[in-house]
Design a protein around this motif. Structure first.
Motif, mmCIF file in Angstrom:
data_model
loop_
_atom_site.group_PDB
_atom_site.id
_atom_site.type_symbol
_atom_site.label_atom_id
_atom_site.label_comp_id
_atom_site.label_asym_id
_atom_site.label_seq_id
_atom_site.Cartn_x
_atom_site.Cartn_y
_atom_site.Cartn_z
ATOM 1 N N THR A 7 0.833 -1.200 0.000
ATOM 2 C CA THR A 7 0.000 0.000 0.000
ATOM 3 C C THR A 7 0.861 1.240 0.000
ATOM 4 O O THR A 7 2.073 1.179 -0.108
ATOM 5 C CB THR A 7 -0.930 0.014 1.232
ATOM 6 O OG1 THR A 7 -0.120 0.018 2.394
ATOM 7 C CG2 THR A 7 -1.868 -1.161 1.253
ATOM 8 N N HIS A 8 0.212 2.344 0.168
ATOM 9 C CA HIS A 8 0.874 3.640 0.141
ATOM 10 C C HIS A 8 1.765 3.840 1.354
ATOM 11 O O HIS A 8 1.490 3.332 2.427
ATOM 12 C CB HIS A 8 -0.188 4.734 0.086
ATOM 13 C CG HIS A 8 -1.154 4.536 -1.044
ATOM 14 N ND1 HIS A 8 -0.869 4.898 -2.327
ATOM 15 C CD2 HIS A 8 -2.380 3.962 -1.083
ATOM 16 C CE1 HIS A 8 -1.881 4.574 -3.114
ATOM 17 N NE2 HIS A 8 -2.810 3.998 -2.375
ATOM 18 N N GLY A 9 2.822 4.622 1.172
ATOM 19 C CA GLY A 9 3.746 4.906 2.251
ATOM 20 C C GLY A 9 3.204 5.940 3.214
ATOM 21 O O GLY A 9 2.240 6.647 2.932
ATOM 22 N N VAL A 10 3.864 6.043 4.350
ATOM 23 C CA VAL A 10 3.388 6.933 5.411
ATOM 24 C C VAL A 10 3.356 8.396 4.951
ATOM 25 O O VAL A 10 2.433 9.127 5.314
ATOM 26 C CB VAL A 10 4.216 6.758 6.712
ATOM 27 C CG1 VAL A 10 5.632 7.249 6.557
ATOM 28 C CG2 VAL A 10 3.528 7.435 7.881
ATOM 29 N N GLU A 11 4.299 8.825 4.153
ATOM 30 C CA GLU A 11 4.288 10.222 3.699
ATOM 31 C C GLU A 11 3.115 10.495 2.769
ATOM 32 O O GLU A 11 2.515 11.572 2.818
ATOM 33 C CB GLU A 11 5.616 10.597 3.044
ATOM 34 C CG GLU A 11 6.751 10.757 4.039
ATOM 35 C CD GLU A 11 6.427 11.746 5.163
ATOM 36 O OE1 GLU A 11 5.860 12.842 4.890
ATOM 37 O OE2 GLU A 11 6.725 11.430 6.327
ATOM 38 N N GLU A 12 2.778 9.539 1.942
ATOM 39 C CA GLU A 12 1.623 9.699 1.057
ATOM 40 C C GLU A 12 0.329 9.717 1.877
ATOM 41 O O GLU A 12 -0.577 10.505 1.607
ATOM 42 C CB GLU A 12 1.588 8.578 0.024
ATOM 43 C CG GLU A 12 0.524 8.781 -1.034
ATOM 44 C CD GLU A 12 0.560 7.743 -2.137
ATOM 45 O OE1 GLU A 12 -0.276 7.841 -3.046
ATOM 46 O OE2 GLU A 12 1.412 6.824 -2.081
ATOM 47 N N ARG A 13 0.260 8.870 2.899
ATOM 48 C CA ARG A 13 -0.915 8.869 3.770
ATOM 49 C C ARG A 13 -1.003 10.171 4.554
ATOM 50 O O ARG A 13 -2.080 10.739 4.720
ATOM 51 C CB ARG A 13 -0.874 7.667 4.716
ATOM 52 C CG ARG A 13 -1.056 6.330 4.001
ATOM 53 C CD ARG A 13 -1.256 5.173 4.949
ATOM 54 N NE ARG A 13 -0.219 5.006 5.941
ATOM 55 C CZ ARG A 13 0.857 4.225 5.789
ATOM 56 N NH1 ARG A 13 1.042 3.545 4.677
ATOM 57 N NH2 ARG A 13 1.744 4.116 6.763
ATOM 58 N N ARG A 14 0.130 10.651 5.025
ATOM 59 C CA ARG A 14 0.158 11.910 5.776
ATOM 60 C C ARG A 14 -0.337 13.052 4.893
ATOM 61 O O ARG A 14 -1.120 13.891 5.322
ATOM 62 C CB ARG A 14 1.572 12.182 6.277
ATOM 63 C CG ARG A 14 1.684 13.399 7.168
ATOM 64 C CD ARG A 14 3.146 13.581 7.640
ATOM 65 N NE ARG A 14 3.262 14.639 8.593
ATOM 66 C CZ ARG A 14 3.357 15.932 8.280
ATOM 67 N NH1 ARG A 14 3.334 16.317 7.029
ATOM 68 N NH2 ARG A 14 3.461 16.830 9.230
ATOM 69 N N VAL A 60 -14.517 11.426 4.242
ATOM 70 C CA VAL A 60 -13.858 10.521 5.188
ATOM 71 C C VAL A 60 -14.138 9.076 4.796
ATOM 72 O O VAL A 60 -13.236 8.229 4.804
ATOM 73 C CB VAL A 60 -14.314 10.799 6.641
ATOM 74 C CG1 VAL A 60 -13.812 9.723 7.592
ATOM 75 C CG2 VAL A 60 -13.820 12.175 7.085
ATOM 76 N N MET A 61 -15.374 8.791 4.433
ATOM 77 C CA MET A 61 -15.741 7.431 4.038
ATOM 78 C C MET A 61 -14.955 6.991 2.797
ATOM 79 O O MET A 61 -14.543 5.839 2.705
ATOM 80 C CB MET A 61 -17.245 7.337 3.806
ATOM 81 C CG MET A 61 -18.049 7.490 5.091
ATOM 82 S SD MET A 61 -19.837 7.625 4.842
ATOM 83 C CE MET A 61 -20.219 5.923 4.414
ATOM 84 N N GLU A 62 -14.740 7.903 1.881
ATOM 85 C CA GLU A 62 -13.956 7.575 0.685
ATOM 86 C C GLU A 62 -12.490 7.334 1.038
ATOM 87 O O GLU A 62 -11.869 6.387 0.563
ATOM 88 C CB GLU A 62 -14.061 8.698 -0.343
ATOM 89 C CG GLU A 62 -13.301 8.424 -1.615
ATOM 90 C CD GLU A 62 -13.436 9.543 -2.630
ATOM 91 O OE1 GLU A 62 -12.480 9.746 -3.403
ATOM 92 O OE2 GLU A 62 -14.482 10.219 -2.657
ATOM 93 N N ALA A 63 -11.945 8.175 1.902
ATOM 94 C CA ALA A 63 -10.528 8.062 2.268
ATOM 95 C C ALA A 63 -10.225 6.750 2.976
ATOM 96 O O ALA A 63 -9.151 6.171 2.783
ATOM 97 C CB ALA A 63 -10.122 9.245 3.156
ATOM 98 N N PHE A 64 -11.163 6.264 3.789
ATOM 99 C CA PHE A 64 -10.932 5.037 4.562
ATOM 100 C C PHE A 64 -11.716 3.840 4.018
ATOM 101 O O PHE A 64 -11.671 2.768 4.592
ATOM 102 C CB PHE A 64 -11.267 5.266 6.033
ATOM 103 C CG PHE A 64 -10.322 6.217 6.690
ATOM 104 C CD1 PHE A 64 -9.104 5.775 7.182
ATOM 105 C CD2 PHE A 64 -10.622 7.568 6.780
ATOM 106 C CE1 PHE A 64 -8.217 6.654 7.771
ATOM 107 C CE2 PHE A 64 -9.736 8.459 7.362
ATOM 108 C CZ PHE A 64 -8.528 8.003 7.860
ATOM 109 N N GLY A 65 -12.384 4.029 2.912
ATOM 110 C CA GLY A 65 -13.159 2.957 2.313
ATOM 111 C C GLY A 65 -12.583 2.483 0.994
ATOM 112 O O GLY A 65 -13.285 1.919 0.172
ATOM 113 N N GLY A 66 -11.316 2.728 0.799
ATOM 114 C CA GLY A 66 -10.660 2.301 -0.433
ATOM 115 C C GLY A 66 -9.614 3.287 -0.905
ATOM 116 O O GLY A 66 -8.838 3.000 -1.805
ATOM 117 N N GLY A 67 -9.586 4.456 -0.280
ATOM 118 C CA GLY A 67 -8.609 5.480 -0.647
ATOM 119 C C GLY A 67 -7.253 5.228 -0.006
ATOM 120 O O GLY A 67 -6.997 4.184 0.601
ATOM 121 N N VAL A 68 -6.389 6.203 -0.126
ATOM 122 C CA VAL A 68 -5.001 6.113 0.340
ATOM 123 C C VAL A 68 -4.899 5.759 1.823
ATOM 124 O O VAL A 68 -3.996 5.031 2.232
ATOM 125 C CB VAL A 68 -4.266 7.455 0.057
ATOM 126 C CG1 VAL A 68 -2.896 7.478 0.691
ATOM 127 C CG2 VAL A 68 -4.177 7.712 -1.436
#
Length: 143
Positions: A7-14, A60-68
């Motif tokens: 998955t995405h790295g911590v900097e991309e998630r941040r 928020v639902m998009e970000a944690f429902g399949g997003g980064v």
């Protein structure tokens, strides 16, 4: 295979979470969710009540429902930590001491639970747990 390799790295998630900060602040002041349905239609059928979420909650639902920010393998993460659905009743308390993986797993769990139980996100918002988890992530990302 660990999550960092899939998955995405911590900097991309941040960076993705940084874009959500205005949403988090608006959710803090949100006074609930609008519910639709729950009435009898003209032809006599009853319409099931369901929540209608505003743009901020949907973001928020998009970000944690399949997003980064989604914690893929969230159920495995929760199981690894000895948490089952029954142990997830005090999300606000869990947010106080959770690390990034657990916080993202809990947020992903809340969002994905909505698929099976209408109003799961609404309940987390009403109880303050959604904002508490988002605040914890803000703290962890030092934003």
């Amino acid at each position: 295979m660990d999550e960092s390799s899939t998955t995405h790295g911590v900097e991309e998630r941040r960076a993705a979470f940084l874009h959500l900060l205005p949403v988090v602040d608006r959710l803090r002041a949100a006074d609930g969710v609008t519910w639709a349905g729950g009435r009898r239609d003209r032809d006599g059928t009853y319409l099931v009540r369901y929540p209608t979420y505003g743009e901020d909650t949907l973001a928020v639902m998009e970000a944690f429902g399949g997003g980064v920010l989604t914690r893929h393998g969230y159920l495995d993460e929760l199981e690894r930590r000895g948490m089952s659905d029954g142990a997830l009743t005090d999300l606000t308390g869990l947010a106080e001491c959770s690390d990034e993986d657990l916080t993202r797993a809990l947020l992903t769990w809340v969002v994905r639970t909505e698929r099976f139980v209408d109003g799961s996100v609404a309940e987390a918002l009403r109880e303050g747990a959604l904002v508490a988890l988002l605040d914890r992530l803000r703290e962890l990302y030092d934003l």
